[in-house]
Design a protein around this motif. Structure first.
Motif: not given
Length: 330
Positions: A115-131, A287-296
């Motif tokens: 979750g932290l890895i996906m959250n870091a990717v989301a924060v880096y790209h400025g998306t709203i899908n963050t914890v 990167v965002i979609q791939s990281s979230f897909y393979f993270g989950y």
């Protein structure tokens, strides 16, 4: 002499404690907890129709995991004491507290890391899908004040209630040497082959689950999912027991890890199917979609690995105890 061959020759080693006992009981205990949690969530989703509310199933899953932590502690605590009693190492017998902490933190730590890895990717790209920080504090407080105390209570009860169970055969002082076997009887080959049948029983359902999760369609056939869950458990039990018997008949006494990995290998095929689904059934890229897909997907496959491995172990555990119950030893 014809009867004194195969699995009967290894009666003095078959109940020897496995390597990395603390890690093993942690994995089995977490898998047993998931085994109880999955049908509970499916039944609640079917009865209350919570799938109509956005995020209700996820919240039920989290709350159910917190409340079923007692099962994890009970199973891991009882198994650790059962297998450590056959060891002459006092250090192993006294490491039950380390095993308790490991079993309570195994899935939460793995989930937090992904979750932290996906959250870091989301924060880096400025998306709203963050914890949010508030959500992290709530989850941490739930672990410290609910999960861990329930786990400790389950461990203490499991050690005292079921930890004194004796095995049918005594364990020899020195372990038996391995016997050369053909390639098709090699443990790694048996592990890979065992997971094919359970995956085949859920192959069709996996498509609908992935489609509902990644194409934002509502999944509402939870009654059929419960039926598939029962079929998966039966097929996993049968295939793992057969694999364990083949291993024992080849005079290989290391069935404990083998039974878990054989049943858990189904998760490998699920992950391979997820790669196929990502490549040919979705339009995801970047990167965002791939990281979230393979993270989950990694979280799902790891949980599936623990769940199916625990089912396979308990099936083999009952089977092995039964066939060695009538063996007469000196």
């Amino acid at each position: 002499m014809a009867d004194d061959s195969g699995w009967k020759l290894i009666h003095g080693d078959v109940f020897r404690h496995p390597r990395s006992l603390a890690l093993y009981v942690a994995m089995v205990g977490t898998g047993a907890q998931l085994f109880c949690l999955v049908p509970l969530v499916i039944v609640l989703a079917t009865v209350s129709k919570m799938y109509m509310s956005n995020g209700a199933v996820t919240k039920t899953w989290v709350v159910g995991y917190v409340l079923t932590s007692f099962v994890n502690g009970f199973v891991s605590g009882s198994l650790f004491r059962q297998f450590s009693r056959n060891s002459k190492s006092d250090r192993l017998k006294k490491s039950w507290k380390r095993a308790m902490i490991l079993s309570s933190a195994l899935l939460p730590v793995f989930t937090s890391a992904v979750g932290l890895i996906m959250n870091a990717v989301a924060v880096y790209h400025g998306t709203i899908n963050t914890v949010t920080i508030q959500t992290m504090i709530i989850l941490m407080a739930s672990y410290l004040f609910v999960v861990f105390p329930l786990h400790v209570a389950g461990t203490v009860l499991g050690r005292n209630a079921c930890g004194k169970t004796d095995f049918p055969c005594r364990v020899n002082t020195l372990p038996r040497h391995d016997v050369p076997v053909p390639l098709y009887l090699h443990p790694k080959v048996l592990i890979l082959l065992t997971g094919v049948l359970p995956f085949g029983s859920i192959f069709i359902e996996m498509y609908f689950v992935f489609t509902s999760f990644w194409t934002y369609k509502v999944y509402y056939v939870y009654g059929f999912m419960l039926l598939v869950y029962v079929i998966l458990g039966i097929v996993t039990l049968c295939s793992t027991i057969v694999s364990t018997y083949v291993l024992l008949n080849a005079e290989n006494w290391r069935w404990i890890w083998h039974s878990f990995l054989s049943a858990g290998s189904t998760a490998l095929y699920v992950f391979l199917y997820s790669v196929y689904y990502f490549q040919f059934k979705t339009n995801m890229s970047g990167v965002i979609q791939s990281s979230f897909y393979f993270g989950y997907t990694t979280l799902f496959c790891f949980s599936f690995f623990l769940f199916s491995g625990a089912v396979g172990f308990f099936g083999s555990y009952v089977f092995v105890r039964r066939i060695y119950r009538d063996i007469k030893t000196d």
